[in-house]
Motif scaffolding. Structure first.
Motif, PDB file in Angstrom:
ATOM      1  N   ASN A 164      -2.441  13.705 -11.315  1.00 31.89           N
ATOM      2  CA  ASN A 164      -1.307  13.647 -10.381  1.00 31.89           C
ATOM      3  C   ASN A 164      -0.600  12.284 -10.435  1.00 31.89           C
ATOM      4  N   ASP A 165      -1.374  11.257 -10.538  1.00 31.68           N
ATOM      5  CA  ASP A 165      -0.782   9.908 -10.661  1.00 31.68           C
ATOM      6  C   ASP A 165       0.077   9.822 -11.927  1.00 31.68           C
ATOM      7  N   ALA A 166      -0.397  10.450 -12.991  1.00 31.81           N
ATOM      8  CA  ALA A 166       0.377  10.425 -14.246  1.00 31.81           C
ATOM      9  C   ALA A 166       1.695  11.192 -14.065  1.00 31.81           C
ATOM     10  N   ARG A 167       1.672  12.312 -13.373  1.00 32.47           N
ATOM     11  CA  ARG A 167       2.896  13.061 -13.126  1.00 32.47           C
ATOM     12  C   ARG A 167       3.876  12.272 -12.238  1.00 32.47           C
ATOM     13  N   LEU A 168       3.318  11.598 -11.221  1.00 33.31           N
ATOM     14  CA  LEU A 168       4.162  10.762 -10.339  1.00 33.31           C
ATOM     15  C   LEU A 168       4.825   9.644 -11.129  1.00 33.31           C
ATOM     16  N   LYS A 169       4.057   9.057 -12.015  1.00 37.16           N
ATOM     17  CA  LYS A 169       4.604   7.970 -12.820  1.00 37.16           C
ATOM     18  C   LYS A 169       5.734   8.490 -13.711  1.00 37.16           C
ATOM     19  N   GLU A 170       5.527   9.685 -14.264  1.00 32.74           N
ATOM     20  CA  GLU A 170       6.570  10.265 -15.092  1.00 32.74           C
ATOM     21  C   GLU A 170       7.848  10.538 -14.257  1.00 32.74           C
ATOM     22  N   LEU A 171       7.648  11.055 -13.031  1.00 31.48           N
ATOM     23  CA  LEU A 171       8.801  11.308 -12.147  1.00 31.48           C
ATOM     24  C   LEU A 171       9.506  10.005 -11.746  1.00 31.48           C
ATOM     25  N   GLN A 172       8.679   9.005 -11.441  1.00 34.22           N
ATOM     26  CA  GLN A 172       9.273   7.706 -11.067  1.00 34.22           C
ATOM     27  C   GLN A 172      10.112   7.158 -12.224  1.00 34.22           C
ATOM     28  N   GLU A 173       9.605   7.305 -13.414  1.00 33.77           N
ATOM     29  CA  GLU A 173      10.343   6.807 -14.574  1.00 33.77           C
ATOM     30  C   GLU A 173      11.597   7.664 -14.789  1.00 33.77           C
ATOM     31  N   ALA A 174      11.422   8.976 -14.579  1.00 25.61           N
ATOM     32  CA  ALA A 174      12.568   9.857 -14.807  1.00 25.61           C
ATOM     33  C   ALA A 174      13.677   9.593 -13.785  1.00 25.61           C
ATOM     34  N   TYR A 175      13.304   9.366 -12.560  1.00 24.82           N
ATOM     35  CA  TYR A 175      14.311   9.119 -11.506  1.00 24.82           C
ATOM     36  C   TYR A 175      14.535   7.619 -11.250  1.00 24.82           C
ATOM     37  N   GLY A 176      13.876   6.772 -11.942  1.00 32.99           N
ATOM     38  CA  GLY A 176      14.038   5.325 -11.769  1.00 32.99           C
ATOM     39  C   GLY A 176      13.640   4.854 -10.393  1.00 32.99           C
ATOM     40  N   ILE A 177      12.486   5.348  -9.932  1.00 41.44           N
ATOM     41  CA  ILE A 177      11.986   4.999  -8.594  1.00 41.44           C
ATOM     42  C   ILE A 177      10.957   3.884  -8.727  1.00 41.44           C
ATOM     43  N   ASP A 178      11.157   2.883  -7.866  1.00 46.13           N
ATOM     44  CA  ASP A 178      10.198   1.781  -7.814  1.00 46.13           C
ATOM     45  C   ASP A 178       9.012   2.236  -6.959  1.00 46.13           C
ATOM     46  N   PRO A 179       7.759   2.095  -7.470  1.00 43.24           N
ATOM     47  CA  PRO A 179       6.592   2.525  -6.701  1.00 43.24           C
ATOM     48  C   PRO A 179       6.523   1.877  -5.306  1.00 43.24           C
ATOM     49  N   ASP A 180       7.078   0.656  -5.170  1.00 38.89           N
ATOM     50  CA  ASP A 180       7.024  -0.018  -3.885  1.00 38.89           C
ATOM     51  C   ASP A 180       8.264   0.230  -3.025  1.00 38.89           C
ATOM     52  N   SER A 181       9.127   1.106  -3.473  1.00 39.55           N
ATOM     53  CA  SER A 181      10.384   1.330  -2.736  1.00 39.55           C
ATOM     54  C   SER A 181      10.105   2.154  -1.479  1.00 39.55           C
ATOM     55  N   GLU A 182      11.079   2.117  -0.558  1.00 41.16           N
ATOM     56  CA  GLU A 182      10.965   2.860   0.693  1.00 41.16           C
ATOM     57  C   GLU A 182      10.912   4.352   0.424  1.00 41.16           C
ATOM     58  N   GLU A 183      11.691   4.808  -0.543  1.00 36.88           N
ATOM     59  CA  GLU A 183      11.727   6.227  -0.870  1.00 36.88           C
ATOM     60  C   GLU A 183      10.360   6.723  -1.311  1.00 36.88           C
ATOM     61  N   ASN A 184       9.643   5.915  -2.079  1.00 38.05           N
ATOM     62  CA  ASN A 184       8.320   6.308  -2.579  1.00 38.05           C
ATOM     63  C   ASN A 184       7.286   6.214  -1.469  1.00 38.05           C
ATOM     64  N   ASN A 185       7.382   5.149  -0.664  1.00 42.26           N
ATOM     65  CA  ASN A 185       6.417   4.993   0.429  1.00 42.26           C
ATOM     66  C   ASN A 185       6.568   6.086   1.486  1.00 42.26           C
ATOM     67  N   GLU A 186       7.828   6.594   1.659  1.00 44.15           N
ATOM     68  CA  GLU A 186       8.064   7.658   2.624  1.00 44.15           C
ATOM     69  C   GLU A 186       7.317   8.931   2.254  1.00 44.15           C
ATOM     70  N   LEU A 187       7.031   9.098   0.977  1.00 43.39           N
ATOM     71  CA  LEU A 187       6.305  10.272   0.506  1.00 43.39           C
ATOM     72  C   LEU A 187       4.891  10.367   1.103  1.00 43.39           C
ATOM     73  N   SER A 188       4.240   9.252   1.316  1.00 47.98           N
ATOM     74  CA  SER A 188       2.883   9.237   1.869  1.00 47.98           C
ATOM     75  C   SER A 188       2.871   9.806   3.279  1.00 47.98           C
ATOM     76  N   LYS A 189       3.898   9.445   4.083  1.00 48.73           N
ATOM     77  CA  LYS A 189       3.961   9.954   5.452  1.00 48.73           C
ATOM     78  C   LYS A 189       4.235  11.451   5.450  1.00 48.73           C
ATOM     79  N   LEU A 190       5.199  11.873   4.615  1.00 49.56           N
ATOM     80  CA  LEU A 190       5.527  13.282   4.541  1.00 49.56           C
ATOM     81  C   LEU A 190       4.330  14.124   4.060  1.00 49.56           C
ATOM     82  N   ALA A 191       3.595  13.602   3.090  1.00 49.48           N
ATOM     83  CA  ALA A 191       2.428  14.315   2.550  1.00 49.48           C
ATOM     84  C   ALA A 191       1.316  14.404   3.607  1.00 49.48           C
ATOM     85  N   PHE A 192       1.091  13.346   4.368  1.00 49.62           N
ATOM     86  CA  PHE A 192       0.065  13.347   5.413  1.00 49.62           C
ATOM     87  C   PHE A 192       0.378  14.392   6.475  1.00 49.62           C
ATOM     88  N   LYS A 193       1.683  14.462   6.897  1.00 53.90           N
ATOM     89  CA  LYS A 193       2.093  15.437   7.896  1.00 53.90           C
ATOM     90  C   LYS A 193       1.950  16.851   7.356  1.00 53.90           C
TER      91      LYS A 193
END
Length: 347
Positions: A103-132
């Motif tokens: 799963n981490d490998a897939r996330l990394k591929e998506l981050q690279e595909a969409y140019g998302i910084d792992p430390d960005s707010e958009e990425n960190n927001e995913l943890s809250k949404l996933a927990f809920k």
């Protein structure tokens, strides 16, 4: 009798199914003093009492070892079950860990595909949404879903899956640690209890007690045999004494009978001797009387001859000679009678 732990023992299918604490109790079930005496007096197989006792002792010893061995096998099964559970949990941990890495490998591929910084707010927001999504009964609302970016919509599944994997791994590790601790405790207590060794010692005690009892029974039989032989000897001695007593009585009766016969014979002889003496006396009296009569007759004859008239001297002499001859003949007869009486008295 040393019983090896790897002995192939037939386990009683109805034995106590409790945990290892029952093994010690089972080992004490065959007490050497009490159970050895509980044997039927009937000898249905033609066995001696010693063979019956030894057979019972072997069964008791085997039962003690069987119970202990059954407890050991049950404990082995429990410990093996714990080991299997530890392995299963470890496999689950490994599987969850591998899935998280994928799963981490897939996330990394998506981050690279969409140019998302792992430390960005958009990425960190995913943890809250996933927990809920994982812990809320209703999950995410439509409003929350509509606000998510395309990256978040594709990456939410992997983040939520990784969160669940993390929870499962933590739970599995906790269970695994408990099982490892339980296995170690059981192994340690098993080493302390040494139930199998105790059962072996108990079995040896039972067989030793049976051997001592066999010796006691043999000794008792020997004593009884000696007593019986002594009694037989006493009976034989008594019978011999009675027989000798009877023989003495018979001998005494025989001697008394012989004495009576001897006495009768002596009385008969004495009576016969007396009779012979009387006969001899009578014969002597008769002889004396005959001699006297003969003398008287001869004297009268001589006198008559002498004084007879007309008798010549020659005739007188012839007559005297005739009378003398007659007297001598009579005396000869009397002498023979006397000799015969003497011979009779000697007999």
């Amino acid at each position: 009798m040393k019983i090896q732990q790897n002995l192939d023992v037939q386990i009683n299918p109805f034995q106590n199914q409790n945990n290892e604490s029952s093994v010690a109790g089972a080992a004490k079930a065959g007490q050497k003093s009490g159970n050895l005496s509980s044997i039927s007096g009937a000898n249905l197989k033609g066995e001696s009492l010693i063979q019956q006792r030894q057979g019972l002792a072997k069964k008791q010893a085997l039962k003690v070892v069987s119970d202990a061995f059954g407890g050991e096998k049950k404990l082995d099964a429990q410990m093996q079950s714990i080991k299997d559970e530890i392995k299963r949990l470890q496999d689950e941990i490994n599987e969850k860990t591998a899935n998280t890495m994928e799963n981490d490998a897939r996330l990394k591929e998506l981050q690279e595909a969409y140019g998302i910084d792992p430390d960005s707010e958009e990425n960190n927001e995913l943890s809250k949404l996933a927990f809920k999504m994982n812990n809320s009964k209703d999950g995410l609302s439509d409003e929350e879903k509509s606000k998510m970016s395309e990256y978040q919509q594709q990456a939410l599944y992997y983040v939520a899956k990784n969160q669940q994997n993390s929870l499962d791994i933590d739970r599995a590790k906790a269970q695994q640690m408990g099982n490892v601790q339980g296995y170690a405790d059981m192994k340690r207590e098993r080493a302390k209890s040494q139930d199998m060794l105790k059962a072996q010692d108990e079995a040896e005690d039972i067989m030793e007690a049976a051997g001592e009892e066999a010796i006691a029974l043999l000794t008792q039989e020997a004593v009884e045999h000696v007593d019986e032989e002594q009694k037989e000897r006493e009976e034989e001695a008594k019978e011999a004494a009675e027989k000798k007593k009877e023989e003495k009585k018979e001998e005494a009766k025989k001697l008394e009978k012989e004495a009576m016969q001897q006495e009768m014979i002596e009385n008969i002889k004495e009576h016969a001797a007396e009779s012979q003496r009387t006969s001899a006396d009578a014969k002597r009296a008769v002889a004396r009387r005959e001699r006297a009569e003969a003398n008287r007759v001869d004297a009268e004859g001589v006198q008559k001859t002498i004084i007879s008239d007309g008798t010549s001297i020659e005739d007188t002499q012839n007559a005297v000679n005739t009378e003398i001859t007659n007297i001598l003949n009579k005396l000869s007869l009397l002498s023979s009678d006397v000799k015969g009486s003497a011979i009779d008295s000697q007999l």
